[in-house]
Design a protein around this motif. Structure first.
Motif, PDB file in Angstrom:
ATOM      1  N   GLU A  48       0.969 -73.673 -73.969  1.00  0.00           N
ATOM      2  CA  GLU A  48       2.259 -73.631 -73.286  1.00  0.00           C
ATOM      3  C   GLU A  48       2.694 -75.018 -72.837  1.00  0.00           C
ATOM      4  N   ILE A  49       1.751 -75.846 -72.421  1.00  0.00           N
ATOM      5  CA  ILE A  49       2.078 -77.217 -72.017  1.00  0.00           C
ATOM      6  C   ILE A  49       2.593 -78.001 -73.221  1.00  0.00           C
ATOM      7  N   ARG A  50       1.957 -77.827 -74.379  1.00  0.00           N
ATOM      8  CA  ARG A  50       2.415 -78.534 -75.592  1.00  0.00           C
ATOM      9  C   ARG A  50       3.827 -78.102 -75.965  1.00  0.00           C
ATOM     10  N   GLU A  51       4.097 -76.808 -75.916  1.00  0.00           N
ATOM     11  CA  GLU A  51       5.426 -76.332 -76.269  1.00  0.00           C
ATOM     12  C   GLU A  51       6.471 -76.825 -75.264  1.00  0.00           C
ATOM     13  N   SER A  52       6.090 -76.891 -74.002  1.00  0.00           N
ATOM     14  CA  SER A  52       7.016 -77.392 -72.987  1.00  0.00           C
ATOM     15  C   SER A  52       7.361 -78.854 -73.249  1.00  0.00           C
ATOM     16  N   ALA A  53       6.354 -79.634 -73.662  1.00  0.00           N
ATOM     17  CA  ALA A  53       6.597 -81.042 -73.973  1.00  0.00           C
ATOM     18  C   ALA A  53       7.596 -81.175 -75.118  1.00  0.00           C
ATOM     19  N   GLU A  54       7.485 -80.305 -76.131  1.00  0.00           N
ATOM     20  CA  GLU A  54       8.429 -80.361 -77.238  1.00  0.00           C
ATOM     21  C   GLU A  54       9.832 -79.988 -76.793  1.00  0.00           C
ATOM     22  N   ARG A  55       9.936 -79.027 -75.892  1.00  0.00           N
ATOM     23  CA  ARG A  55      11.264 -78.647 -75.391  1.00  0.00           C
ATOM     24  C   ARG A  55      11.891 -79.769 -74.578  1.00  0.00           C
ATOM     25  N   ILE A  56      11.085 -80.497 -73.821  1.00  0.00           N
ATOM     26  CA  ILE A  56      11.618 -81.629 -73.047  1.00  0.00           C
ATOM     27  C   ILE A  56      12.151 -82.700 -73.988  1.00  0.00           C
ATOM     28  N   ARG A  57      11.402 -83.003 -75.041  1.00  0.00           N
ATOM     29  CA  ARG A  57      11.863 -84.019 -76.002  1.00  0.00           C
ATOM     30  C   ARG A  57      13.112 -83.564 -76.736  1.00  0.00           C
ATOM     31  N   ALA A  58      13.205 -82.255 -76.980  1.00  0.00           N
ATOM     32  CA  ALA A  58      14.362 -81.735 -77.716  1.00  0.00           C
ATOM     33  C   ALA A  58      15.643 -81.759 -76.902  1.00  0.00           C
ATOM     34  N   LEU A  59      15.551 -81.965 -75.585  1.00  0.00           N
ATOM     35  CA  LEU A  59      16.759 -82.028 -74.766  1.00  0.00           C
ATOM     36  C   LEU A  59      17.678 -83.156 -75.198  1.00  0.00           C
TER      37      LEU A  59
END
Length: 795
Positions: free
Chosen positions: A403-414
């Motif tokens: 979940e932390i890895r996926e959250s990091a990808e969502r932050i970058r995708a902003l």
């Protein structure tokens, strides 16, 4: 006998002499060695005692400061080694060109020569990069001490900046001009050189996918005819490394688990004006999913329930993303069932005989670790909550690395941050972790200038102002002005992606628009207000709830209006301004990005709008759309089929107007003009399209390479469209004529079809599509169109 005795006497005497000499020399050498070692010890133990420190040659640096660099205290004994260390500390201060230390009795004499200070920094010879951009790279600053080492490093950084622009031959030379008062001007002389482009990108070892297909996914492009506008054809080392990863992801998502990039070779052309980039790859065999099973190693957890939640099936081409999605789905189910610290471990068994991979999902108990807190740093504008919204966990929840890895990808995708690093570290106890989010802000506003052309609106320009992170709240605010020969629109839009902190997107658009199309005998003036809420209900599905209010009017182009329109349009113009207040609901399913097959996808959309709660109009308007796409022949050819339909059920006592009904354009049905098919009114010598209450259109097309040099960006296509537009219920058709006979042409509808070829040109300004079509089925009153060009350009 006598001689023998004499010889014996001589030998004995010689031996005695040697023994006497040996016994005398050995003590001598021992004494000498002892004296030498003692002398060396005295030298090593030599010490100095200085009562004062005298500094010469300093002008800017105070004597007390230099004395402090030495670390020598007056009156305290200093060894030779400590004196050497003092010398080194003065040198390491970096402010002196030369340093000499001379012990003179009880005085230490220090002779220094100070480095000059930088009076100003200038950059010469640069045309491609601006001074202010280059100044951000260098560490040398005005009014600081000049350091040749730092200046050389600055020159190397500037040269690297040019290398990133494809100018690897650029040279940067730092020079100084001495000024009074020990000052210098630091000048970086730049010879930019020519841009060296990538002339050819090729592959070795690829059997399944062609060079042309693989080049399409790379960030590095071959130099083309629009090289003046496309900068991705320059050689950048970081971009090549990124391309290697893209290739791995491409092959892995298509089941080639053994794929490797063996190397990448870059060679200069013989003329030394370009590069050849060759990537050596090893594809391996394609694997598919074999047996899919689930086992539970947690007491009381039913594996069958989790197995039923899986969408993976044997025979599907293997993809790591599908495994990751399955793990996420099972973990979400575990949270729903109240199973804390559930971890899903994929255990893969390789079957080389039938080229399958068996996957066993093991449900195991993870370590009891909680999230202590989430720290966000580096966000000067963006609010913390905007970053925290990308996490599906909060403080106190069980820690989940995936979940932390996926959250990091969502932050970058902003798109709000140039860099975004998410790391974890141990918290106040071993059973807790702290999540550190370190971001670096980047500009999020943009000014868009665009040009467009279509057969409907003609040539036009568009100006748009957009802020994707309004006030640091993660909200999107936009304002656009688009004006063309036959239409104008002014639209203000606002988007809140996480309304009330939930995965609920709120949109609102309001604006005014006018149209004066040459394909209609009237003008349209409209104002609208349209808020909506969108939220997901499944992995690929989402629901949109919306409201729309519009105020519109059909306007005559001249006085009297009879000189411009037929009977039906005249009565619709006489209705004047009318308003519509409608609530709508849509369901959208899109598997084109997250589906099981990366070379295929489906878009399905169905919705309805209900008008009547307020406003002048009452109706129910439904629509549906299905699009399916698949790439075949090693993804060289794209096949696409689409179907869309709509129905209008008018409930008002006042008849509907043409702008309320459906009117088809070439974007829906090719081969015909805008409003070229459907019910028509030919009264008063005019030929007005009045639209229909129902329509249905199916489109089939294929896109394929033409075998031309890829840098031209040209692809070909063929298409076949078939459609119908009909229905004039609730239309005031009094006085309407069709070929001299009372009535409306095409009220009952009939199927039209067209076939054609397309030329698709991908340019630096955007995609261009040229359609050449021929109508196969049509009515005598239809308006055929054999050529259509659409341009959508952004600069």
């Amino acid at each position: 006998m006598g001689l023998g005795w004499a010889v014996g006497i001589s030998r004995d005497r010689a031996l005695r002499c040697v023994n006497i000499l040996y016994r005398g020399v050995i003590p001598f050498f021992l004494v000498f060695a002892t004296v030498s070692l003692f002398s060396a010890g005295l030298a090593a133990a030599q010490s100095y005692t200085f009562n004062s420190i005298q500094v010469e040659g300093n002008k800017r640096i105070q004597t007390s400061t230099i004395a402090a660099y030495t670390g020598i205290n007056p009156g305290k004994a200093v060894s030779a080694g400590e004196l050497n260390a003092a010398y080194q500390r003065i040198v390491d201060s970096g402010v002196f060109e030369s340093v000499d230390l001379e012990p003179r009795g009880s005085t230490l004499r220090i002779i220094v020569k100070e480095r000059p200070t930088i009076n100003r920094i200038s950059i010469e010879g640069n045309r491609r990069l601006k001074d202010e951009d280059l100044e951000e790279f260098i560490d040398s600053k005005s009014r600081q001490v000049f350091n040749p080492t730092i200046a050389e490093a600055d020159a190397a950084i500037i040269a690297e900046a040019y290398s990133q622009q494809g100018r690897i031959a650029a040279t940067v030379t730092p020079r100084i001009i001495r000024r009074s008062e020990n000052r210098v001007d630091l000048i970086f002389e730049i010879a930019e050189g020519e841009t060296i482009e990538v002339e050819r990108v090729s592959f070795v070892g690829n059997r399944v996918f062609s060079d042309r297909r693989l080049r399409r996914i790379l960030e590095t492009k071959q130099a083309g005819i629009l090289r003046a506008f496309i900068r991705s054809d320059t050689l950048i080392e970081e971009r090549i490394e990124f391309d290697k990863q893209v290739l791995r992801d491409f092959y892995l998502s298509r089941g080639y688990v053994d794929f490797r990039v063996l190397g990448s070779n870059v060679e200069l052309t013989q003329e030394r004006d370009g590069f050849y980039l060759v990537m050596n790859v090893q594809e391996g065999q394609q694997f598919k999913f074999g047996q899919i099973s689930t086992v539970s190693e947690i007491t009381g957890v039913n594996a069958a329930e989790f197995q039923n939640a899986l969408k993976l099936r044997p025979g599907v081409v293997y993809s790591p993303s599908l495994v990751e999605n399955s793990i996420a789905r099972m973990e979400r189910l575990g949270i729903k069932e109240g199973i804390d610290f559930l971890r899903v471990e994929p255990r893969i068994t390789r079957n080389d005989r039938d080229l399958t991979l068996d996957v066993e999902f093991a449900l195991v108990k993870g370590p009891r670790i909680f999230v202590e807190r989430i720290d966000v740093e580096g966000n000067t504008t963006t609010l913390d909550r905007v970053v925290r919204q990308q996490f599906r966990i909060v403080e106190g929840d069980p820690f989940n690395p995936r979940e932390i890895r996926e959250s990091a990808e969502r932050i970058r995708a902003l798109g709000f941050f140039g860099t975004a690093d998410v790391e974890t570290r141990e918290g106040s106890t071993p059973a807790q972790v702290i999540v550190d989010v370190d971001v670096e802000e980047q500009p999020t506003g943009s000014l868009n200038l665009g040009g467009s052309y279509s057969v409907v609106d003609g040539f036009g320009i568009a100006i748009g102002l957009t802020e994707n992170n309004f006030l640091g709240r993660g909200q999107r605010l936009s304002f656009s002005i688009s004006t063309a020969q036959e239409s104008d629109a002014y639209v203000l839009g606002f988007t809140e992606p996480y309304l009330l902190g939930r995965d609920l997107q709120f949109n609102i658009d309001l604006g005014v628009a006018s149209s004066s199309s040459s394909f209609a005998s009237y003008d349209i003036d409209r104002a609208f207000f349209a808020p909506s809420l969108t939220f997901p209900i499944s992995e690929n599905g989402r629901i949109q709830m919306r409201y729309s209010f519009s105020d519109s009017e059909m306007e005559a182009r001249g006085t009297p209006a009879e000189d411009f329109s037929g009977a039906v349009i005249l009565r619709e113009i006489e209705q004047g301004r009318r308003s519509s207040s409608a609530f709508g609901l849509s369901y959208i399913y899109d598997s084109r990005l997250t589906g099981l097959n990366p070379s295929a996808g489906v878009l399905f959309q169905i919705g309805a709008d209900f008008a009547g709660l307020g406003g002048d109009d009452k109706y129910v308007k439904t629509s549906a759309k299905v699009i399916a796409q698949k790439m075949i022949l090693n993804e060289e050819v794209v096949l696409r089929a689409s179907f869309e339909a709509g129905a209008l059920s008018w409930r008002s006592e006042t008849p509907s107007r043409s702008i309320d009904r459906y009117i088809l354009t070439p974007t829906i049905l090719r081969g015909f003009e805008p409003a070229g098919i459907g019910p028509r009114d030919q009264s008063n010598g005019f030929d007005d399209a009045i639209g229909g209450n129902y329509y249905a259109v199916a489109r089939f097309e294929a896109e394929f390479p033409l075998g031309l040099p890829e840098e031209l960006g040209l692809r070909g296509g063929v298409f076949y469209d078939i459609g119908n537009l009909w229905g004039t219920q609730n239309v005031d058709t009094a006085g309407a004529m069709c070929g001299g006979v009372a009535g409306v042409c095409g009220a009952d509808g009939s199927w039209r079809s067209a076939i054609g070829v397309s030329l698709l040109w991908t340019t630096g300004f955007g995609p261009l599509r040229f359609n050449f079509s021929k109508a196969l089925q049509k009515e005598i009153f239809d308006k055929e169109q054999s050529f259509d060009l659409t341009i959508q350009a952004r600069f």
